[in-house]
Design an enzyme around this catalytic site. Structure first.
Site, PDB file in Angstrom:
ATOM      1  CE1 TYR A 142      67.968  35.381   2.212  1.00  0.00           C
ATOM      2  CE2 TYR A 142      68.649  34.222   4.180  1.00  0.00           C
ATOM      3  CZ  TYR A 142      67.661  34.608   3.312  1.00  0.00           C
ATOM      4  OH  TYR A 142      66.360  34.233   3.537  1.00  0.00           O
ATOM      5  CE  LYS A 192      60.228  27.337  -8.611  1.00  0.00           C
ATOM      6  NZ  LYS A 192      58.941  26.631  -8.512  1.00  0.00           N
ATOM      7  CG  ASP A 225      57.100  24.954  -6.074  1.00  0.00           C
ATOM      8  OD1 ASP A 225      58.103  24.206  -6.030  1.00  0.00           O
ATOM      9  OD2 ASP A 225      56.497  25.189  -7.139  1.00  0.00           O
ATOM     10  CG  ASP A 249      65.833  32.474   6.683  1.00  0.00           C
ATOM     11  OD1 ASP A 249      65.541  32.191   7.855  1.00  0.00           O
ATOM     12  OD2 ASP A 249      65.920  33.646   6.267  1.00  0.00           O
ATOM     13  CG  ASP A 253      61.561  30.490  10.834  1.00  0.00           C
ATOM     14  OD1 ASP A 253      62.545  29.967  11.395  1.00  0.00           O
ATOM     15  OD2 ASP A 253      61.293  31.699  10.923  1.00  0.00           O
TER      16      ASP A 253
END
Ligand code: NAD
Length: 358
Positions: A142, A192, A225, A249, A253
């Protein structure tokens, strides 16, 4: 203990929910022999209306001089037409930057009394869930370099970059390990690393730092994942989950959603000092503002987190959490968490009842 708390009530339901949280903090102070003072400050739409900008210099100055900051929420349709840096939400980014807050901690807790609110099957959630997502807040993709170009071979193309330094990873690992020390002493670090170079550095650094500074904390790695799958398959396996800005992020959620109720979840943002920013995860809910029907519990929990994580008041945190649990167990509900056979009350009444239970 004497502590001075800056209160940014903000817009929409912000004033109602922060009033409830302040009431609970005052009651906690009385019960435990502390003195908390509160300083209301303008940020967001209300600050735009009062002085033409979402984050007045006076607000920044006073927040930096406080022991910690409690925030309601900012924004609303009245200010939607303004450009990016003039909008209420710019105040939020500005205060995080001014306070040097690089971590975001979001506990996704499913209260036993609200097990029916979860979209997951009852057998997965009946013993409660509490996933503490620790998200790096000021680095990663970001904030990395990005751009667009067009050439004959590729056509119109866009690119973003994920970048992390050892120092950035170490400081967020410290936050996760500190939290884990007061809990299960387990951290699941999500990355990852099978694909991304930045994740391989993330993984190496998390382990080296934790082994050196927090040998009592166990670190387990999980690919992002798999983590996304495990949160819905077996959410109770997680305690502290540490991850980068973008993965955090998304996963925070997802974790929030398995608890089923936006009005019950709080978050903290911390940097290198104990002075943090504590807020509910929801927004200013303009659709229900001023009607005394908002759920104040997320903000009350944010206030409780401030006592624990900024002031070290563990028993006081536990007393607020217990008061919420008892109030829910008695069947009191605001509209957003209402179900058959329960007793409907408003925002003020919910805060008053929780305060009484302290
Ligand atoms: P929202 O979280 O404000 O509301 C989403 C839905 O949840 C609405 O139906 C609302 O009534 C309900 N809700 C939210 N909090 C509740 C509570 N405590 N009790 C009961 N119901 C509750 O999200 P939105 O509608 O997308 O955004 C509204 C405004 O808030 C926008 O201007 C947005 O930019 C702003 N916002 C601010 C923050 C913040 O200040 N940190 C975060 C998110 C959104």
């Amino acid at each position: 203990m004497n502590r001075h708390i800056a209160v940014l009530a903000g817009d929409g339901i912000g004033p109602e929910i922060t009033e409830g949280a302040v009431q609970v903090l005052q009651r906690t102070a009385e019960k435990f022999g502390h003195t908390f003072t509160f300083e209301p400050l303008a940020m967001g739409g209300c600050a735009i209306d009062a002085c033409g900008e979402p984050l007045p210099a006076h607000t920044v100055e006073r927040c930096l001089a406080s022991d910690s900051v409690l925030l309601g929420a900012v924004g609303g349709p009245k200010w939607d037409g303004l450009s990016g840096d003039k909008r209420p939400e710019a105040g939020l980014l500005g205060i995080r930057k001014a306070m040097g807050l690089y971590s975001n901690v979001r506990p996704a807790k499913l209260w036993k009394a609200l097990a029916d609110a979860s979209p997951l099957k009852r057998n997965l959630v009946e013993n409660g869930i509490e996933i503490i997502v620790v998200r790096e807040l000021t680095g990663g993709i970001y904030f990395g370099k990005r751009g667009t170009f067009t050439d004959d071979a590729m056509g119109e193309t866009a690119w973003d970059t994920e970048q992390y330094s050892v120092a950035e990873i170490e400081r967020i690992t410290r936050i996760a390990c500190e939290l884990a020390r007061g809990r299960s002493k387990r951290v699941v670090s999500v990355d990852k690393a099978n694909v991304l170079e930045s994740s391989r550095l993330w993984r190496r650094t998390v382990h080296t730092y934790a082994q050196t500074h927090y040998p009592d904390v166990t670190i387990t790695d999980m690919l992002v994942d798999n983590a996304a799958m495990q949160i819905v398959k077996n959410p109770a396996q997680f305690d502290v989950l540490l991850t980068s800005n973008m993965f955090g992020d998304i996963l925070s959620d997802e974790a929030a959603q398995v608890t089923g109720s936006i009005g019950m979840l709080a978050s903290s943002s911390l940097g290198d000092t104990p002075c943090g920013l504590y807020e509910p995860i929801h927004g200013s809910a303009p659709d229900i503002a001023g009607r005394d029907i908002a759920n104040p519990i997320a903000t009350i929990l944010a206030a409780a987190m401030m006592l624990r994580d900024s002031f070290g008041l563990i028993a006081e945190y536990a007393a607020i959490e217990r008061a919420i649990e008892e109030t829910l167990a008695e069947g009191w509900r605001t509209a957003d968490i209402m179900s058959d056979g329960m007793r409907l009350i408003g925002c003020r009444e919910m805060a008053r009842r929780i305060a009484e239970h302290i």
